[in-house]
Each structure stands twice: as structure tokens, then as C-alpha cells.
Enzyme design. Structure first.
Site, PDB file in Angstrom:
ATOM      1  N   ALA A   1      -0.892  -1.463 -26.655  1.00 55.30           N
ATOM      2  CA  ALA A   1      -0.660  -0.290 -25.813  1.00 55.30           C
ATOM      3  C   ALA A   1      -1.727   0.768 -26.004  1.00 55.30           C
ATOM      4  O   ALA A   1      -2.091   1.476 -25.055  1.00 55.30           O
ATOM      5  CB  ALA A   1       0.723   0.294 -26.113  1.00 55.30           C
TER       6      ALA A   1
ATOM      7  N   PHE B   1       0.178   4.328 -19.430  1.00 56.00           N
ATOM      8  CA  PHE B   1       0.764   5.659 -19.283  1.00 56.00           C
ATOM      9  C   PHE B   1      -0.362   6.674 -19.077  1.00 56.00           C
ATOM     10  O   PHE B   1      -1.537   6.382 -19.307  1.00 56.00           O
ATOM     11  CB  PHE B   1       1.586   5.985 -20.534  1.00 56.00           C
TER      12      PHE B   1
ATOM     13  N   ASN C   1      -1.558   9.057 -20.664  1.00 60.50           N
ATOM     14  CA  ASN C   1      -2.440   9.431 -21.776  1.00 60.50           C
ATOM     15  C   ASN C   1      -3.194   8.243 -22.370  1.00 60.50           C
ATOM     16  O   ASN C   1      -3.839   8.386 -23.405  1.00 60.50           O
ATOM     17  CB  ASN C   1      -1.654  10.151 -22.872  1.00 60.50           C
ATOM     18  N   LYS C   2      -3.121   7.087 -21.720  1.00 57.85           N
ATOM     19  CA  LYS C   2      -3.819   5.917 -22.246  1.00 57.85           C
ATOM     20  C   LYS C   2      -5.269   5.874 -21.751  1.00 57.85           C
ATOM     21  O   LYS C   2      -5.653   6.611 -20.843  1.00 57.85           O
ATOM     22  CB  LYS C   2      -3.080   4.630 -21.858  1.00 57.85           C
ATOM     23  N   THR C   3      -6.065   5.001 -22.372  1.00 61.80           N
ATOM     24  CA  THR C   3      -7.506   4.945 -22.072  1.00 61.80           C
ATOM     25  C   THR C   3      -7.772   4.777 -20.583  1.00 61.80           C
ATOM     26  O   THR C   3      -8.625   5.455 -20.013  1.00 61.80           O
ATOM     27  CB  THR C   3      -8.170   3.819 -22.881  1.00 61.80           C
TER      28      THR C   3
END
Length: 370
Positions: A158, A182, A184-186
Site C-alpha cells: 500500500a 488513496f 495520500n499515496k504516491t
């Protein structure tokens, strides 16, 4: 609305994302059918160099889907690091299986292979290797343990898109692996996830379970109890555009991380950096303070100056719903008490990074002045 001058994270979105979304709206293909879904799955598998990818609606259901497809359920045990986000463990519990907690390694903060070996029983069905904050686990050790005991290896990636272990992307070592997109992910799709595997049969099971158990060759015939875990075409449209920029995003995040690393060198502040022949994707740039009593105090100082931070994850074995049986995982507990996640998004400027590091270094100079 985020009121921080410098938030912990914000997505990197561009014009192609907008263009793709508008194409979805103009075409009216906005739900779980449309061209972007298959294209995103195909390009994601190609990026990782893995056989198959199945898109889902978020990262938590990606883990649950992987467990269900492997046939894991009541009476089974799944070994998982205690130092992880709660979703890794909750998804195990959803299936009726029992999470078995293990400690972490002090240098890289990842799952401790020696502790994994100790916790294997006749009921162990799988080990979940969580690549925490973007640093990989010791995948040589994890794959060897799982082969030795004939158990499944699940990779929770994740937080680890772009992370590599000895030249290979994480997510390509396990029987099945999961990713989150999500906000805030890369790379992000707003909400979304992906489950990947090299096993065609397992992929077919993933697709059937995520699509309400629909039979492959009979319209509207459902022969297993499935789930509605599908990704929308709009989310896939954003994800495809994001994936086309992933190397640039990773490079800019790496530049942020290296700025932090250089600033804290020789200060007593421990920066979470690469250990061994690996590529850390630096989803989160994280530090350990020298003494746990400083952690919350420093966070309050940063907050007062407009800088958002997060604590490291609290070890899951300490949370009420998982603490019925008293356990000690000393390294995970120590890391959890001392760790801080710093702003880690790719658009951080040098001026902002200097501002953040100066606050932290000034705090340390004043606190540790003789």
C-alpha cells in the site's frame, strides 16, 4: 479543509488527470465499466513486470480480496507485523482468520524474519509482508521461509509503489500483492487499490470475487458469494494519468527525502533511510527522536508553526480489540513511541524543506544545549 501551511501530504495532479475524467463524463462511462479500467490494470502490471492486475475500490478491500482468493478463513493464522496500518490486520480478521503479530527490525523497521519463523504453527496459512512507509522487507528471507513451510506470501505494498528489492519491484515476490491509491499515496485515484499476481488461476478468482461472484461464461449467474469491490472508470482514468507520471513523482519525492537525510546527518535524529540493496520509495519521510518524551513536544512545536506531522503507527497489538492476549514486541513499541512522519509530498520546495528542518534542528539545539 487543511489549515496547515505545510500539510503532511497532498496529491500531485495534472492536466491529463482532468482530461481523462472529462472523457469519462462526456462518454457517460463513470461506473465500473469503461476503457480506462482495463488500460490502467494492463499498464500497472506492465510497470511492475507482473502477470496480472485487478483493480479494486480501495486498498483495504485489496487485502481482503487477496485473502479470500487464497481461501483463508476461520481456523487459519496469518502472520503480520504489529507495526503497520490497522487495515493490514483488520482485513485478516474480516475473513475469520487469526492475525499473529511479530516484531520489527530496528534498522529498517520492517517485519523480523526470525520472529516470523518462531511464530509459524500448523495453522499458519500465510505471512503478510508489509513494506512499511516505502522501505522493502527482506524478501530473500520472506520467500525462503514461505517456501520452506509451504505457506502463502502476501505483500502489502500500500505504501510502496516504486519500492525495489535487489532490482525487482516489491509486489512481484509474493503469491499475491496489494496496493493502495488513496489520496495520500504516491499515485492516487482518490480511493482505489490493485491486487496483482503471476498466477492465472488466482487472478481469475480475484476477478470473480471482486465482481459479486459472477460466473465467467454465464450472464447474471453467480456461483460463489462475492463482493462489490470494483473500481470505477473515473478512478481508473485518474490512476492511468498518474501512472504515466510515476517516475517523475518518485524522483521528486526522493529529492525531498535526501534533503531531510542530509539535514539530520550527525544530529542524533534518525532518518528512515535505505538499508542494503534496495530502493526506498519514501512514501513517507520519517524520523525517530532520541527520546520518546520529545516526540509529542516536537510535533506540537511544528504544529504551532504550521507544519503538519503524524506519529508512526501505533503497534496493532496494543490496540483494544487486539490486546486481549498481552504481548510484547519491544522494537515495534519503541519505534511507535519515537517516530514522526514529516511532510513528504513531491511539490515541497527547498524553502519549505529548509523551514521544516530548521524548526526541528533548532528544537534539538535548545533541548540538548549543555
Amino acid at each position: 479543509m487543511n489549515t496547515f501551511k505545510i500539510p503532511i501530504y497532498q496529491p500531485s495532479l495534472g492536466e491529463q488527470e482532468k482530461k481523462n475524467v472529462m472523457e469519462c463524463l462526456d462518454s457517460t462511462w463513470i461506473s465500473s465499466k469503461g476503457k480506462f479500467i482495463a488500460e490502467f490494470e494492463r499498464e500497472f502490471a506492465h510497470y511492475l513486470q507482473v502477470g496480472h492486475a485487478a483493480s479494486v475500490c480501495n486498498g483495504t478491500v485489496a487485502i481482503h480480496l487477496a485473502l479470500v482468493a487464497l481461501g483463508i478463513g476461520k481456523g487459519d493464522e496469518v502472520i503480520v507485523p504489529s507495526l503497520t496500518y490497522i487495515a493490514s490486520v483488520n482485513a485478516i480478521t474480516y475473513t475469520g482468520a487469526t492475525p499473529v503479530f511479530v516484531d520489527s527490525l530496528n534498522d529498517c523497521w520492517q517485519i523480523d524474519p526470525a520472529d516470523v519463523e518462531k511464530k509459524i504453527t500448523a495453522n499458519t496459512k500465510a505471512v503478510m509482508a508489509v513494506h512499511l512507509y516505502g522501505h522493502p522487507c527482506d524478501m530473500d528471507a520472506m520467500t525462503a521461509i514461505c517456501r520452506k513451510h509451504n505457506i502463502f506470501l502476501i505483500e502489502d505494498c500500500a505504501e510502496a509503489l516504486g519500492t525495489q528489492y535487489k532490482g525487482k519491484h516489491v509486489g512481484t515476490f509474493g503469491d499475491v500483492s496489494t496496493f493502495s491509491f488513496f489520496g495520500n499515496k504516491t499515485i492516487t485515484t482518490g480511493e482505489g487499490g490493485m491486487v496483482v499476481t503471476n498466477d492465472q488461476t488466482l487472478h481469475d478468482r480475484l476477478v470473480r470475487f471482486k465482481g459479486q461472484g459472477l460466473a465467467k461464461h454465464r450472464e447474471y449467474w453467480h456461483d460463489i458469494i462475492g463482493y462489490n469491490y470494483r473500481m470505477t472508470n473515473i478512478c481508473a482514468a485518474i490512476g492511468l494519468a498518474q501512472l504515466q507520471r510515476v517516475e517523475d513523482i518518485l524522483a521528486r519525492k526522493r529529492k525531498v527525502a535526501k534533503t531531510y537525510e542530509a539535514a539530520f546527518e550527525g544530529t542524533g535524529i534518525v532518518f528512515h533511510k535505505e538499508q542494503g540493496d534496495v530502493v526506498h520509495s519514501y512514501w513517507m519521510c520519517s524520523i525517530l527522536v532520541t527520546d520518546e518524551t520529545e516526540r509529542d513536544d516536537l510535533r506540537e512545536v511544528l504544529k504551532a508553526k504550521g507544519v503538519e506531522t503524524r506519529p508512526l503507527f501505533y503497534p496493532v497489538h496494543t490496540m483494544p480489540m487486539y490486546a486481549a492476549r498481552y504481548e510484547r514486541h519491544a522494537i515495534a513499541e519503541n519505534l511507535g513511541r519515537r517516530g514522526i512522519n514529516l511532510p513528504s509530498y513531491p511539490e515541497l520546495t527547498q524553502e519549505q524543506l529548509d523551514y521544516i528542518t530548521n524548526i526541528i534542528l533548532t528544537y534539538y539545539r535548545e533541548r540538548h544545549a549543555s
